[in-house]
Motif scaffolding. Structure first.
Motif, PDB file in Angstrom:
ATOM      1  N   ASP A 212       0.731  -0.841  -0.117  1.00  0.00           N
ATOM      2  CA  ASP A 212      -0.184  -0.157  -0.115  1.00  0.00           C
ATOM      3  C   ASP A 212       1.080   1.385  -0.283  1.00  0.00           C
ATOM      4  OD1 ASP A 212      -2.905   1.052   0.035  1.00  0.00           O
ATOM      5  OD2 ASP A 212      -2.607   2.219   1.742  1.00  0.00           O
ATOM      6  N   SER A 213       2.040   0.534   0.597  1.00  0.00           N
ATOM      7  CA  SER A 213       2.685   2.532   0.515  1.00  0.00           C
ATOM      8  C   SER A 213       4.571   1.983   0.671  1.00  0.00           C
ATOM      9  CB  SER A 213       2.714   2.922   1.716  1.00  0.00           C
ATOM     10  OG  SER A 213       2.768   2.530   3.252  1.00  0.00           O
ATOM     11  N   GLY A 214       4.722   0.726   0.216  1.00  0.00           N
ATOM     12  CA  GLY A 214       6.023   0.394  -0.590  1.00  0.00           C
ATOM     13  C   GLY A 214       6.917   0.709   0.809  1.00  0.00           C
ATOM     14  N   LYS A 215       6.439   0.010   2.194  1.00  0.00           N
ATOM     15  CA  LYS A 215       7.494  -0.051   2.799  1.00  0.00           C
ATOM     16  C   LYS A 215       8.069  -1.256   3.151  1.00  0.00           C
ATOM     17  CE  LYS A 215       4.989   3.491   5.417  1.00  0.00           C
ATOM     18  NZ  LYS A 215       3.807   3.554   6.960  1.00  0.00           N
ATOM     19  N   PRO A 216       9.603  -1.698   3.894  1.00  0.00           N
ATOM     20  CA  PRO A 216      10.209  -2.935   3.518  1.00  0.00           C
ATOM     21  C   PRO A 216       9.332  -3.087   4.476  1.00  0.00           C
ATOM     22  CG  PRO A 216      11.483  -1.089   3.261  1.00  0.00           C
ATOM     23  CD  PRO A 216       9.998  -0.103   3.970  1.00  0.00           C
ATOM     24  N   ASP A 217       8.872  -2.894   5.620  1.00  0.00           N
ATOM     25  CA  ASP A 217       8.072  -4.014   6.323  1.00  0.00           C
ATOM     26  C   ASP A 217       6.819  -4.823   5.638  1.00  0.00           C
ATOM     27  OD1 ASP A 217       6.841  -2.203   6.593  1.00  0.00           O
ATOM     28  OD2 ASP A 217       6.902  -2.019   8.998  1.00  0.00           O
ATOM     29  N   GLN A 218       6.374  -4.358   4.659  1.00  0.00           N
ATOM     30  CA  GLN A 218       4.887  -4.380   3.897  1.00  0.00           C
ATOM     31  C   GLN A 218       5.224  -5.350   2.414  1.00  0.00           C
ATOM     32  OE1 GLN A 218       3.331  -0.607   2.329  1.00  0.00           O
ATOM     33  NE2 GLN A 218       2.107  -0.512   4.817  1.00  0.00           N
ATOM     34  N   TYR A 219       7.118  -4.996   2.126  1.00  0.00           N
ATOM     35  CA  TYR A 219       7.128  -6.687   1.354  1.00  0.00           C
ATOM     36  C   TYR A 219       7.638  -7.364   2.019  1.00  0.00           C
ATOM     37  CZ  TYR A 219       7.241  -2.969  -2.388  1.00  0.00           C
ATOM     38  OH  TYR A 219       6.940  -1.317  -3.191  1.00  0.00           O
ATOM     39  N   ALA A 220       8.140  -7.571   3.260  1.00  0.00           N
ATOM     40  CA  ALA A 220       8.829  -8.525   3.936  1.00  0.00           C
ATOM     41  C   ALA A 220       7.908  -9.719   4.208  1.00  0.00           C
ATOM     42  CB  ALA A 220       9.110  -8.994   5.391  1.00  0.00           C
ATOM     43  N   GLU A 221       5.526  -8.438   4.476  1.00  0.00           N
ATOM     44  CA  GLU A 221       4.129  -9.475   4.898  1.00  0.00           C
ATOM     45  C   GLU A 221       3.958 -10.103   3.387  1.00  0.00           C
ATOM     46  OE1 GLU A 221       0.586  -7.900   6.461  1.00  0.00           O
ATOM     47  OE2 GLU A 221       2.311  -8.290   7.617  1.00  0.00           O
ATOM     48  N   ALA A 222       4.686  -9.240   2.440  1.00  0.00           N
ATOM     49  CA  ALA A 222       4.153  -9.994   1.286  1.00  0.00           C
ATOM     50  C   ALA A 222       4.908 -10.597   0.421  1.00  0.00           C
ATOM     51  CB  ALA A 222       4.624  -8.676   0.022  1.00  0.00           C
ATOM     52  N   ARG A 223       6.221 -10.965   0.770  1.00  0.00           N
ATOM     53  CA  ARG A 223       7.036 -11.794   0.595  1.00  0.00           C
ATOM     54  C   ARG A 223       6.352 -13.386   0.857  1.00  0.00           C
ATOM     55  NH1 ARG A 223      12.906 -11.219   1.400  1.00  0.00           N
ATOM     56  NH2 ARG A 223      12.052 -11.621   3.770  1.00  0.00           N
ATOM     57  N   THR A 224       5.898 -13.446   2.534  1.00  0.00           N
ATOM     58  CA  THR A 224       5.220 -14.074   3.012  1.00  0.00           C
ATOM     59  C   THR A 224       3.922 -14.551   2.467  1.00  0.00           C
ATOM     60  OG1 THR A 224       6.300 -13.592   4.787  1.00  0.00           O
ATOM     61  CG2 THR A 224       4.528 -15.224   5.421  1.00  0.00           C
ATOM     62  N   ALA A 225       3.168 -13.510   2.515  1.00  0.00           N
ATOM     63  CA  ALA A 225       1.441 -14.315   1.821  1.00  0.00           C
ATOM     64  C   ALA A 225       1.472 -14.717   0.521  1.00  0.00           C
ATOM     65  CB  ALA A 225       0.466 -13.291   2.155  1.00  0.00           C
ATOM     66  N   LEU A 226       2.434 -13.860  -0.230  1.00  0.00           N
ATOM     67  CA  LEU A 226       1.964 -13.907  -1.706  1.00  0.00           C
ATOM     68  C   LEU A 226       3.479 -15.212  -2.344  1.00  0.00           C
ATOM     69  CD1 LEU A 226       1.800 -10.895  -2.880  1.00  0.00           C
ATOM     70  CD2 LEU A 226       0.670 -12.111  -2.482  1.00  0.00           C
ATOM     71  N   THR A 227       3.671 -16.123  -2.132  1.00  0.00           N
ATOM     72  CA  THR A 227       4.205 -17.420  -2.135  1.00  0.00           C
ATOM     73  C   THR A 227       3.216 -18.661  -2.562  1.00  0.00           C
ATOM     74  OG1 THR A 227       3.291 -18.872   0.240  1.00  0.00           O
ATOM     75  CG2 THR A 227       5.607 -17.514   0.189  1.00  0.00           C
ATOM     76  N   ALA A 228       3.666 -19.611  -3.592  1.00  0.00           N
ATOM     77  CA  ALA A 228       3.799 -20.117  -4.562  1.00  0.00           C
ATOM     78  C   ALA A 228       4.411 -21.152  -4.734  1.00  0.00           C
ATOM     79  CB  ALA A 228       3.648 -19.778  -6.048  1.00  0.00           C
ATOM     80  N   ASP A 229       4.079 -22.516  -5.208  1.00  0.00           N
ATOM     81  CA  ASP A 229       5.034 -24.279  -5.510  1.00  0.00           C
ATOM     82  C   ASP A 229       5.141 -23.830  -7.256  1.00  0.00           C
ATOM     83  OD1 ASP A 229       2.211 -24.716  -6.418  1.00  0.00           O
ATOM     84  OD2 ASP A 229       2.698 -26.460  -4.985  1.00  0.00           O
ATOM     85  N   VAL A 230       5.245 -22.661  -8.080  1.00  0.00           N
ATOM     86  CA  VAL A 230       5.268 -22.564  -9.136  1.00  0.00           C
ATOM     87  C   VAL A 230       5.332 -21.600  -9.383  1.00  0.00           C
ATOM     88  CG1 VAL A 230       2.732 -23.601  -9.931  1.00  0.00           C
ATOM     89  CG2 VAL A 230       2.430 -21.654  -9.324  1.00  0.00           C
TER      90      VAL A 230
END
Length: 258
Positions: free
Chosen positions: A47-65
């Motif tokens: 939502d605002s480009g903060k490093p901790d937001q990207y850290a959360e996104a990296r955890t939430a947006l995972t896939a085995d493809v």
């Protein structure tokens, strides 16, 4: 057949709501009988480009493809690269390309740092031309970016679409391999044409923006009630493109077994 899932505008903000909605969509894709060959996330990851937001996104947006990301106007290039992609921080455009069978998908950074609207710069056009030159001569091509290059009759988005779209249109009309353009940004599933090819706008997982036909007050445009949704793009053996827009119920599908 090649199946590309497009997720967009997740707006991870460290609150539980948007993260949970993104996770539900990723779980839906993981549970498909025919899993996507690629999951493409077309901007406004945070939502605002903060490093901790990207850290959360990296955890939430995972896939085995395979999973690929593009930035949107709410993202910040340096943190996007460093935290989400695991690359050295840099303020340059985040372009990329991926090959899935004979299909080439070109990821174009349409963001202008600090601005809501979009533009493809000279560096990005050079990358696009180089990538097209290296792509299979008889293989289909999809272009992906955050900002739509046309107006969508949205009272908010139409003021912050892609500037100078004619420059991109010239490239597309000169290359018959381009079978479509994929974008996000509009928070509403939409289809139209651009440069004579399908333009497919993915919905947001976070919210829905209303159109000019249903809104009277520009300050009241965002609807948070609908379920998140995803776009599913199918490219068949003849290079024909078909798209389905699929809502993903937060409470699960009625046909699911306990």
């Amino acid at each position: 057949m090649i199946l590309v899932a497009q997720v967009s505008d997740t707006h991870i903000d460290l609150g539980s709501r948007n993260t949970e909605r993104a996770e539900v969509v990723m779980a839906y894709l993981a549970g498909l009988r025919r899993k996507p060959d690629l999951i493409l996330i077309t901007g406004d990851v945070t939502d605002s480009g903060k490093p901790d937001q990207y850290a959360e996104a990296r955890t939430a947006l995972t896939a085995d493809v395979p999973l690929r990301f593009l930035p949107g106007n709410h993202d910040e290039r340096a943190a996007f690269r460093e935290v989400l992609l695991g690359e050295p921080a840099s303020s340059g455009p985040i372009n990329g390309a991926v090959r899935v069978g004979d299909l080439t998908i070109v990821l174009l950074d349409s963001t202008i740092p600090g601005e809501a609207g979009g533009l493809l710069g000279d560096e990005t056009f050079a990358f696009l031309r180089e990538t097209l030159a290296a792509a299979p001569a008889d293989g289909p091509v999809l272009l992906a970016m955050h900002h739509p290059p046309v107006h969508l009759h949205s009272p908010i988005i139409d003021g912050i679409t892609l500037a100078e779209p004619e420059r991109l249109a010239e490239v597309i009309t000169g290359d018959p391999r381009v079978i479509g353009v994929l974008t996000g940004h509009a928070h509403s599933a939409a289809t139209t044409t651009f440069a004579g090819r399908p333009l497919l706008v993915a919905p947001s997982t976070a919210s829905v923006l209303g159109g000019e036909w249903e809104l009277e007050l520009p300050g009241h445009v965002m609807d948070y009630a609908p379920d998140p949704a995803v776009a599913l793009h199918i490219v068949d053996e003849n290079g024909a493109l078909t798209t389905h827009f699929r809502p993903v119920p937060m409470g699960g599908f009625l046909g699911e077994q306990p």
